[in-house]
Scaffold this active site. Sequence first.
Site: not given
Length: 385
Positions: A211, A318
Amino acid sequence: MKSFALLGALAGAALAQSTAPAWGQCGGEGWTGPTTCVSGYVCTASNQWYSQCIPGTAAPTTTRATLTTSTRTSSVPNPTGFRHFGVDESVAEFAYDIYPGTWGVHFRFPEPSAIQTLISEGMNTFRVAFRMERMAVGSLTDNFDAAYLRNLTETVNFITSRGAYAVIDPHNYGRYKGAIITDTNAFASFWTKLATAFRSNPRVIWDTNNEYNTMPQQLVFDLNQAAINAIRRAGATTQPIWVEGNSWTGAWTWVEINDNLKGLTDPNNNLVYQMHQYLDSDGSGTHPECVSTTIGAERIRAATGWLRQNGKQGVIGEYAGGPNPTCRTAISGMLEYMRQNSDVWQGALWWAAGPWWGDYMYSYEPPSGSAYTYYNSIMRQYAAR
Ligand SMILES: *[C@@H]1O[C@H](CO)[C@@H](O)[C@H](O)[C@H]1NC(C)=O
């Protein structure tokens, strides 16, 4: 994982207490529950969005299960059309701003028996989070800490010796000790060591970093490209590399934010674009409610088009929703949509499993995690073998 929150009922229970229980949540952005812990425990940030009560002065209360070896090396078959279906294993990166932290107190490694349960239920891919600051302790270019690397290696070998895939995930948000990584050579040096450590394991998958966010778009490109080059030059030529994008690698904003990443090049032509997607109102993964029963498919539609138009492969690294009927329909709708588009989607990993998640609403840790008990019947349809 961008954000965390407890299920309403659990948060309500916590609110009624003046102190958080052992291993309970005690802080994080948006947290309104107790911020102090029961005696013997101290409130410690796992990350910006989640703090947890960990043993303060007491000796570590957790033990690591003995790893057993397996002679099984065949692949776990998955006839549903997904190449990768599994979970994120999140715990070795906990207490993210304590360097290097203490094993058994601030972090540990995933529980082998829980991984074994998920494999026996048909999951075949486990994304193993760890912190770069615990691997390269003094600076990004330091030699690796032997004990932390050995423990990560044990986890990875446990997974891959059972025929499943282990995604190696430096869970660092494009940062080292809180500062955005701007030195691509130092980043490459880290990746050369990591790739060298695991290059002989054909069931390993590289994840350049978790991320990237709030950083220059060109830098996200350059860091990904530096990792790719370092991995291949280290002689790791057969395993896929999962690249990630800016803005927490969100699928719903991928086309607007991360279009430039289509220019990444791999001499071995084996890149997969890893995106994340949560289904709550702001896509942060902090609320148990999902926007609607169709939000899952809707949020990944544009990214699906981008992958196909550019001849790329993608994976959802995710995703999650709270344990409630709207999310249940939204989650299965997203997975069904991905299965229909499995020419570009290689699969999906649930956030998150791990032995320290307690009552967290998304916990997929067997045998009693909230999401594990609620979603297992759906997941088995995709993981069935
Ligand atoms: C590695 O795991 C062992 C238990 O198997 C533990 O004693 C040790 O402290 C751990 N070290 C690190 C750095 O993770």
